[in-house]
Motif scaffolding. Sequence first.
Motif, mmCIF file in Angstrom:
data_model
loop_
_atom_site.group_PDB
_atom_site.id
_atom_site.type_symbol
_atom_site.label_atom_id
_atom_site.label_comp_id
_atom_site.label_asym_id
_atom_site.label_seq_id
_atom_site.Cartn_x
_atom_site.Cartn_y
_atom_site.Cartn_z
ATOM 1 N N MET A 97 60.446 20.227 39.461
ATOM 2 C CA MET A 97 59.471 21.269 39.152
ATOM 3 C C MET A 97 58.203 21.083 39.981
ATOM 4 O O MET A 97 57.611 22.047 40.469
ATOM 5 N N ILE A 98 57.791 19.816 40.145
ATOM 6 C CA ILE A 98 56.601 19.526 40.955
ATOM 7 C C ILE A 98 56.842 19.912 42.411
ATOM 8 O O ILE A 98 55.989 20.547 43.057
ATOM 9 N N ASP A 99 58.009 19.552 42.944
ATOM 10 C CA ASP A 99 58.327 19.905 44.333
ATOM 11 C C ASP A 99 58.366 21.423 44.523
ATOM 12 O O ASP A 99 57.909 21.944 45.541
ATOM 13 N N GLU A 100 58.904 22.125 43.519
ATOM 14 C CA GLU A 100 58.955 23.584 43.601
ATOM 15 C C GLU A 100 57.547 24.174 43.585
ATOM 16 O O GLU A 100 57.247 25.111 44.325
ATOM 17 N N GLN A 101 56.687 23.598 42.734
ATOM 18 C CA GLN A 101 55.319 24.098 42.650
ATOM 19 C C GLN A 101 54.568 23.839 43.951
ATOM 20 O O GLN A 101 53.776 24.681 44.399
ATOM 21 N N VAL A 102 54.798 22.681 44.565
ATOM 22 C CA VAL A 102 54.156 22.367 45.843
ATOM 23 C C VAL A 102 54.586 23.373 46.910
ATOM 24 O O VAL A 102 53.768 23.853 47.705
ATOM 25 N N ASP A 103 55.874 23.707 46.923
ATOM 26 C CA ASP A 103 56.368 24.692 47.887
ATOM 27 C C ASP A 103 55.716 26.054 47.665
ATOM 28 O O ASP A 103 55.414 26.779 48.619
ATOM 29 N N LYS A 104 55.489 26.406 46.412
ATOM 30 C CA LYS A 104 54.882 27.702 46.116
ATOM 31 C C LYS A 104 53.414 27.727 46.541
ATOM 32 O O LYS A 104 52.918 28.731 47.057
ATOM 33 N N LEU A 105 52.708 26.627 46.306
ATOM 34 C CA LEU A 105 51.293 26.579 46.666
ATOM 35 C C LEU A 105 51.114 26.467 48.175
ATOM 36 O O LEU A 105 50.113 26.928 48.719
ATOM 37 N N GLY A 106 52.058 25.838 48.843
ATOM 38 C CA GLY A 106 51.974 25.693 50.293
ATOM 39 C C GLY A 106 51.826 24.247 50.704
ATOM 40 O O GLY A 106 50.827 23.600 50.368
ATOM 41 N N ILE A 107 52.815 23.723 51.401
ATOM 42 C CA ILE A 107 52.788 22.331 51.834
ATOM 43 C C ILE A 107 51.735 22.100 52.904
ATOM 44 O O ILE A 107 51.364 20.971 53.213
ATOM 45 N N PHE A 141 41.639 24.077 52.735
ATOM 46 C CA PHE A 141 42.016 24.330 54.130
ATOM 47 C C PHE A 141 43.521 24.619 54.204
ATOM 48 O O PHE A 141 44.300 24.169 53.351
ATOM 49 N N THR A 142 43.916 25.330 55.240
ATOM 50 C CA THR A 142 45.334 25.505 55.550
ATOM 51 C C THR A 142 45.569 25.094 56.993
ATOM 52 O O THR A 142 44.781 25.431 57.886
ATOM 53 N N SER A 143 46.653 24.359 57.210
ATOM 54 C CA SER A 143 47.025 23.952 58.561
ATOM 55 C C SER A 143 48.113 24.875 59.083
ATOM 56 O O SER A 143 48.668 25.697 58.348
ATOM 57 N N THR A 144 48.428 24.742 60.346
ATOM 58 C CA THR A 144 49.424 25.618 60.955
ATOM 59 C C THR A 144 50.814 25.402 60.360
ATOM 60 O O THR A 144 51.636 26.307 60.355
ATOM 61 N N SER A 145 51.075 24.188 59.877
ATOM 62 C CA SER A 145 52.360 23.877 59.239
ATOM 63 C C SER A 145 52.203 22.579 58.456
ATOM 64 O O SER A 145 51.173 21.908 58.529
ATOM 65 N N GLY A 146 53.252 22.237 57.709
ATOM 66 C CA GLY A 146 53.228 20.979 56.975
ATOM 67 C C GLY A 146 53.189 19.779 57.894
ATOM 68 O O GLY A 146 52.624 18.729 57.560
ATOM 69 N N GLU A 147 53.772 19.930 59.099
ATOM 70 C CA GLU A 147 53.816 18.810 60.046
ATOM 71 C C GLU A 147 52.438 18.497 60.635
ATOM 72 O O GLU A 147 52.167 17.359 61.027
ATOM 73 N N THR A 148 51.565 19.506 60.707
ATOM 74 C CA THR A 148 50.237 19.279 61.292
ATOM 75 C C THR A 148 49.176 19.002 60.228
ATOM 76 O O THR A 148 48.000 18.875 60.562
ATOM 77 N N ALA A 149 49.586 18.898 58.963
ATOM 78 C CA ALA A 149 48.617 18.676 57.884
ATOM 79 C C ALA A 149 47.890 17.349 58.046
ATOM 80 O O ALA A 149 46.672 17.268 57.839
ATOM 81 N N ALA A 150 48.607 16.303 58.436
ATOM 82 C CA ALA A 150 47.968 14.998 58.600
ATOM 83 C C ALA A 150 46.950 15.021 59.742
ATOM 84 O O ALA A 150 45.859 14.447 59.635
ATOM 85 N N GLN A 151 47.290 15.701 60.837
ATOM 86 C CA GLN A 151 46.362 15.823 61.962
ATOM 87 C C GLN A 151 45.139 16.646 61.557
ATOM 88 O O GLN A 151 44.008 16.309 61.923
ATOM 89 N N ALA A 152 45.367 17.713 60.796
ATOM 90 C CA ALA A 152 44.253 18.538 60.329
ATOM 91 C C ALA A 152 43.336 17.746 59.419
ATOM 92 O O ALA A 152 42.108 17.845 59.499
ATOM 93 N N LYS A 153 43.925 16.918 58.562
ATOM 94 C CA LYS A 153 43.115 16.084 57.668
ATOM 95 C C LYS A 153 42.238 15.126 58.474
ATOM 96 O O LYS A 153 41.058 14.911 58.140
ATOM 97 N N ALA A 154 42.797 14.543 59.540
ATOM 98 C CA ALA A 154 42.026 13.617 60.375
ATOM 99 C C ALA A 154 40.844 14.328 61.030
ATOM 100 O O ALA A 154 39.743 13.766 61.138
#
Length: 418
Positions: free
Chosen positions: A48-58, A231-244
Motif C-alpha cells: 500500500m505504501i509503494d502504491e501511494q508513493v507511485d501515486k504521489l510521484g517518485i 520540488f519535482t525532478s525530471t524522473s525518479g532516477e534524477t531525484a538524488a542529483q536534484a536533491k544534491a
Amino acid sequence: MNAGQSFRLALKALTTSKMRSLLTMLGIIIGVASVIVILALGNGVQGMIDEQVDKLGINMMQTYVWGRGDGSTMDLDPSDMYDLVEANPDVLTGVSPYVSFQATLRHRDQKFDQTQLYGVSEVMFNSDTQSTMDGGQKLTQGRFLSYLDVARRQNVCVIGAYLAQEAFGGGEQALGQTLSINGTSYTVIGVLDRLNTTTEMAAGGSDDQIYIPYENALQIMGARYVTLYVFTSTSGETAAQAKAIIDGMLYDHFQGDEDAYYTTTMEEQANLINAMMGVVMGVLVAIAAISLLVGGIGIMNIMLVSVTERTREIGIRKSLGAKRRDIRSQFVIEAGTTSAIGGLLGIALGCLLAMGVGSILGAMLTSQMGGGATFSATPTVGAVAVSFGVSVGIGVLFGYLPANKAAKLNPIDALRYD
C-alpha cells in the motif's frame, strides 16, 4: 522398514489418540498461523505504501527550511527556489511553496473555522497521475490551479469534498461559486474527491481543505517566509542529483549550517518506512516463533511419553532384527508427521485470519491514506512454504532426542519393561 511404512505407522499412532495429538499440534498451529498473518499484513502495508508513493510521484522531493539566512539578508524567498529550478532544467522541473495558514473562511452566513487552508503552486498537482502530490487526491469537478493562476495571483481556489457539500450542496453546484477568505472573494475552479470514504466527513477532517495560489496565501499571512517546498525532478532516477543541487544551494545560503534545512526524496521516505516496517515485522515474527518453539517442546514431550509407552514394542522390533536407524527413523518420521499436520492446519487458519483481519485493517488504512490506495493481505506462496518448512523442521529437530533414546534402548531391558 521403509519411509512409507513409517509414515503409515505415524498416522495410525496419531489417530489412535486424536485429542492428545491435537493438543500436541496446538503450539505449531498457533505459531504457523501467527507467522502467516503477520507476514501477510506486513506485505499488505508495504504494498500500500509503494502504491501511494507511485501515486504521489517518485520524482517528488520535500525541502524543509528553518534557517534565517546569513544574518544580513531577509529569509529565503520563494523566488530563490524558482531561480534554482530555472537554472537546472535538466534535473528539476518545478517547485511549489507549501504554505499552511489561518484565515476567516465564509460562504454567505456560514463560517468555517476548522478548514485547512494551503497556499501552493500548480506543481502541487501531478499531471501524470492526475492527483495532488500531498494527498494523492483526484479532481471530481473542474481543474486545479494553473501557472497563470499562480503568476497573476488570481483569486481562485480548489476545495475539498466537505466544503463542497456543506457550502454548496455538492461538487457540481460548487464550480463557479465564491468563498470569502479574509473578506476577499475566491472563485471555486475545482473540487477534490473524498479522502475519507469510510466515515462521515467532518469539520477539520481530511476532506475539509482549500488550496489557493501561494502568493495569495503569503499576502494573507503578511510574510514571505516559507518552511516547506515541494520540488519535482525530471524522473525518479534524477531525484538524488536534484536533491544534491537543492542542498548545495541551501548550504551556501545558510553559510554551511546544515541544521537550517532538510531535503528528502519520496524514495528515501519509502525506504525509511519499509526499513521500519522490516524491523517491526522481524520483532513480531520472532514473538510468533516462540509459539513454534513451545510447539516443538510439546512434540518432544509427547514423543518421550510415546517412547515410554511403547518400550516393549521397541524391544520386540529389535529382537526381530530392527536396527537402531529403523527405530530412530520411525520416531523422527512420527514427530515430523505430527508437526507437518499441525503446520497444514496452521496454514489454513492463518490464511483465514489474514483475509478477515486484512479486510478490516484494509478499510481503516484506506480511509486514512486515501488517494485510491488499496490494501491486500493475501498470504504469499513464499510465506506459506517457509512456515510449513519451519514447522516440519521443528518437529524433526525436537523429535530427534526421543527417537535417539528409543534407538538406544537395550532389547532385553525393553522386553522386560512392564
